[in-house]
Design a protein around this motif. Structure first.
Motif, PDB file in Angstrom:
ATOM      1  N   GLY A  45     -13.603 -40.507  34.489  1.00 20.96           N
ATOM      2  CA  GLY A  45     -13.791 -41.425  33.374  1.00 20.96           C
ATOM      3  C   GLY A  45     -15.263 -41.652  33.069  1.00 20.96           C
ATOM      4  N   THR A  46     -15.523 -42.597  32.179  1.00 23.10           N
ATOM      5  CA  THR A  46     -16.888 -42.925  31.793  1.00 23.10           C
ATOM      6  C   THR A  46     -17.715 -43.336  33.008  1.00 23.10           C
ATOM      7  N   HIS A  47     -18.913 -42.792  33.097  1.00 20.62           N
ATOM      8  CA  HIS A  47     -19.851 -43.024  34.192  1.00 20.62           C
ATOM      9  C   HIS A  47     -19.372 -42.409  35.507  1.00 20.62           C
ATOM     10  N   GLY A  48     -18.366 -41.558  35.447  1.00 20.13           N
ATOM     11  CA  GLY A  48     -17.901 -40.882  36.650  1.00 20.13           C
ATOM     12  C   GLY A  48     -18.870 -39.798  37.095  1.00 20.13           C
ATOM     13  N   THR A  49     -18.721 -39.382  38.343  1.00 23.10           N
ATOM     14  CA  THR A  49     -19.569 -38.330  38.911  1.00 23.10           C
ATOM     15  C   THR A  49     -18.698 -37.398  39.730  1.00 23.10           C
ATOM     16  N   GLU A  50     -19.333 -36.447  40.434  1.00 20.41           N
ATOM     17  CA  GLU A  50     -18.571 -35.539  41.283  1.00 20.41           C
ATOM     18  C   GLU A  50     -17.915 -36.281  42.439  1.00 20.41           C
ATOM     19  N   ASN A  51     -18.362 -37.519  42.711  1.00 20.37           N
ATOM     20  CA  ASN A  51     -17.755 -38.309  43.785  1.00 20.37           C
ATOM     21  C   ASN A  51     -16.458 -38.980  43.352  1.00 20.37           C
ATOM     22  N   SER A  52     -16.196 -39.022  42.057  1.00 19.67           N
ATOM     23  CA  SER A  52     -15.041 -39.754  41.554  1.00 19.67           C
ATOM     24  C   SER A  52     -13.724 -39.279  42.152  1.00 19.67           C
ATOM     25  N   PHE A  53     -13.540 -37.977  42.261  1.00 16.49           N
ATOM     26  CA  PHE A  53     -12.278 -37.437  42.761  1.00 16.49           C
ATOM     27  C   PHE A  53     -12.404 -36.780  44.138  1.00 16.49           C
ATOM     28  N   ASN A  54     -13.585 -36.847  44.739  1.00 13.92           N
ATOM     29  CA  ASN A  54     -13.773 -36.196  46.036  1.00 13.92           C
ATOM     30  C   ASN A  54     -12.779 -36.678  47.085  1.00 13.92           C
ATOM     31  N   GLY A  55     -12.620 -38.006  47.151  1.00 10.81           N
ATOM     32  CA  GLY A  55     -11.713 -38.575  48.143  1.00 10.81           C
ATOM     33  C   GLY A  55     -10.282 -38.149  47.921  1.00 10.81           C
ATOM     34  N   MET A  56      -9.827 -38.239  46.678  1.00 13.58           N
ATOM     35  CA  MET A  56      -8.452 -37.851  46.376  1.00 13.58           C
ATOM     36  C   MET A  56      -8.204 -36.388  46.701  1.00 13.58           C
ATOM     37  N   ILE A  57      -9.146 -35.525  46.331  1.00 12.11           N
ATOM     38  CA  ILE A  57      -8.984 -34.090  46.602  1.00 12.11           C
ATOM     39  C   ILE A  57      -8.863 -33.839  48.099  1.00 12.11           C
ATOM     40  N   ILE A  61      -5.377 -32.424  49.931  1.00 13.03           N
ATOM     41  CA  ILE A  61      -5.370 -31.167  50.673  1.00 13.03           C
ATOM     42  C   ILE A  61      -4.919 -31.408  52.106  1.00 13.03           C
ATOM     43  N   ALA A  62      -5.453 -32.477  52.728  1.00 13.16           N
ATOM     44  CA  ALA A  62      -5.153 -32.753  54.132  1.00 13.16           C
ATOM     45  C   ALA A  62      -3.738 -33.294  54.340  1.00 13.16           C
ATOM     46  N   THR A  63      -3.269 -34.105  53.411  1.00 19.18           N
ATOM     47  CA  THR A  63      -1.993 -34.803  53.598  1.00 19.18           C
ATOM     48  C   THR A  63      -0.784 -33.983  53.167  1.00 19.18           C
ATOM     49  N   TYR A  64      -0.895 -33.277  52.061  1.00 16.46           N
ATOM     50  CA  TYR A  64       0.283 -32.637  51.488  1.00 16.46           C
ATOM     51  C   TYR A  64       0.324 -31.125  51.689  1.00 16.46           C
ATOM     52  N   GLY A  65      -0.810 -30.507  51.894  1.00 14.51           N
ATOM     53  CA  GLY A  65      -0.844 -29.092  52.248  1.00 14.51           C
ATOM     54  C   GLY A  65      -0.395 -28.123  51.171  1.00 14.51           C
ATOM     55  N   HIS A  66      -0.292 -28.598  49.931  1.00 13.67           N
ATOM     56  CA  HIS A  66       0.146 -27.707  48.850  1.00 13.67           C
ATOM     57  C   HIS A  66      -1.021 -27.139  48.057  1.00 13.67           C
ATOM     58  N   SER A  67      -2.221 -27.626  48.352  1.00 13.96           N
ATOM     59  CA  SER A  67      -3.417 -27.127  47.675  1.00 13.96           C
ATOM     60  C   SER A  67      -4.453 -26.698  48.701  1.00 13.96           C
ATOM     61  N   SER A  68      -5.236 -25.726  48.332  1.00 13.09           N
ATOM     62  CA  SER A  68      -6.360 -25.311  49.162  1.00 13.09           C
ATOM     63  C   SER A  68      -7.537 -24.994  48.257  1.00 13.09           C
ATOM     64  N   ASP A  69      -8.720 -25.318  48.725  1.00 10.84           N
ATOM     65  CA  ASP A  69      -9.967 -24.984  48.031  1.00 10.84           C
ATOM     66  C   ASP A  69     -10.208 -25.852  46.791  1.00 10.84           C
ATOM     67  N   LYS A  70     -11.476 -25.939  46.440  1.00 12.45           N
ATOM     68  CA  LYS A  70     -11.854 -26.644  45.216  1.00 12.45           C
ATOM     69  C   LYS A  70     -13.166 -26.075  44.699  1.00 12.45           C
ATOM     70  N   VAL A  71     -13.388 -26.250  43.427  1.00 12.96           N
ATOM     71  CA  VAL A  71     -14.654 -25.888  42.808  1.00 12.96           C
ATOM     72  C   VAL A  71     -15.023 -27.013  41.852  1.00 12.96           C
ATOM     73  N   ILE A  72     -16.310 -27.308  41.764  1.00 13.92           N
ATOM     74  CA  ILE A  72     -16.803 -28.311  40.827  1.00 13.92           C
ATOM     75  C   ILE A  72     -17.504 -27.593  39.679  1.00 13.92           C
ATOM     76  N   ILE A  73     -17.134 -27.935  38.466  1.00 14.38           N
ATOM     77  CA  ILE A  73     -17.790 -27.374  37.289  1.00 14.38           C
ATOM     78  C   ILE A  73     -18.531 -28.502  36.587  1.00 14.38           C
ATOM     79  N   THR A  74     -19.837 -28.448  36.623  1.00 13.62           N
ATOM     80  CA  THR A  74     -20.648 -29.454  35.940  1.00 13.62           C
ATOM     81  C   THR A  74     -20.965 -28.967  34.529  1.00 13.62           C
TER      82      THR A  74
END
Length: 273
Positions: A45-57, A61-74
């Motif tokens: 959202g507004t004023h968000g940064t790369e930290n905004s979704f870091n925790g959720m990601i 990945i750790a809890t549900y095991g259905h996703s692996s890897d990530k990339v940040i596109i600035t």
């Protein structure tokens, strides 16, 4: 002396020519083939940064095991895309986090940047379909993209999650304190525009709208009125393949904490996966 300088200059020219050609060639090589998986695009959202979704990601990945890897596109202010991270052909439902360097831009501009990212990952990773998660105005940018910019040549947005997204803006006078409504207290110009363009949505799209209710009184998450967040029903219901809503309550339902809330993680995981 001059011969050595000339020789050095010739070698330098050759090196630049060789490495320059390698760089140009590498830019054309796809980093990964994601055509057989479904990446998950995240827009802050507004004023968000790369930290905004870091925790959720990390939790997903750790809890549900259905996703692996990530990339940040600035997305730089001039529209240039800068990638951080590496995906491979073995990446499973990887997270692609979109970060706007200008994180206070108009929604229409953010939607155009989302469009540019989607086109780039289509070319770079052979993406054919994706899911999307938007927090706050990130949900507006994704909805604007879905209504006004997506076309038949683009990867298909299969599922969309909007979290605390102010579809009817932030004024409580426009949004009554109730989640049980057929219409909002007053439709803002922005909401009217979304409703006017909802016929352009992909009829196969699945949508989940999550609202925060800080004091369990159906007023707001401290920023976005519950009714504004859930006015998504006026846009998506009966226009897409499925539309559902969830209200998260309690102190962790504060607007900026919604993407740090494990209850929200679970709701999204159940929907996405």
């Amino acid at each position: 002396m001059w011969r050595r300088i000339a020789l050095f200059g010739g070698c330098l020219f050759l090196a630049v020519a060789v490495f320059g050609s390698i760089k140009a060639y590498s830019a054309k090589v796809k980093d990964a083939d994601l055509s057989k998986t479904t990446p998950i695009l995240l827009v802050h959202g507004t004023h968000g940064t790369e930290n905004s979704f870091n925790g959720m990601i990390s939790r997903m990945i750790a809890t549900y095991g259905h996703s692996s890897d990530k990339v940040i596109i600035t997305v730089k202010k001039d529209g240039t895309l800068v990638y951080d991270g590496t995906l491979s052909d073995k990446s499973k439902n990887p997270f692609i986090q979109v970060v706007f360097e200008n994180n206070d831009a108009p929604i229409d501009q953010e939607a155009k940047w989302v469009d540019a990212v989607i086109k780039d990952i289509q070319n770079k990773y052979n993406v054919t379909q994706f899911d999307a998660i938007g927090h706050s105005n990130g949900g507006l940018a994704l909805t604007t993209y879905a209504e006004k910019l997506a076309d038949d040549a683009a990867p298909v947005m299969e599922k969309l999650v909007v979290i605390g997204t102010p579809f009817n803006d932030l004024d409580e006078e426009d949004n009554a304190a109730t989640a049980d409504f057929i219409d909002v207290a007053n439709r803002t110009e922005a909401l009217q525009d979304y409703i006017a363009n909802n016929g352009k949505l992909d009829s196969k799209l699945q949508v989940l709208s999550i609202a925060g209710d800080l004091d369990d009184n159906q007023v707001s998450d401290g920023v976005v009125p519950v009714q504004s967040a859930l006015s998504s029903r006026l846009i998506f219901a009966n226009q897409v393949a499925s539309y559902s809503e969830k209200i998260v309550t309690g102190s962790n339902a504060q607007h900026s904490d919604l993407h740090e809330n494990t209850a929200v993680d679970a709701i999204i995981a159940n929907f996405i996966y």
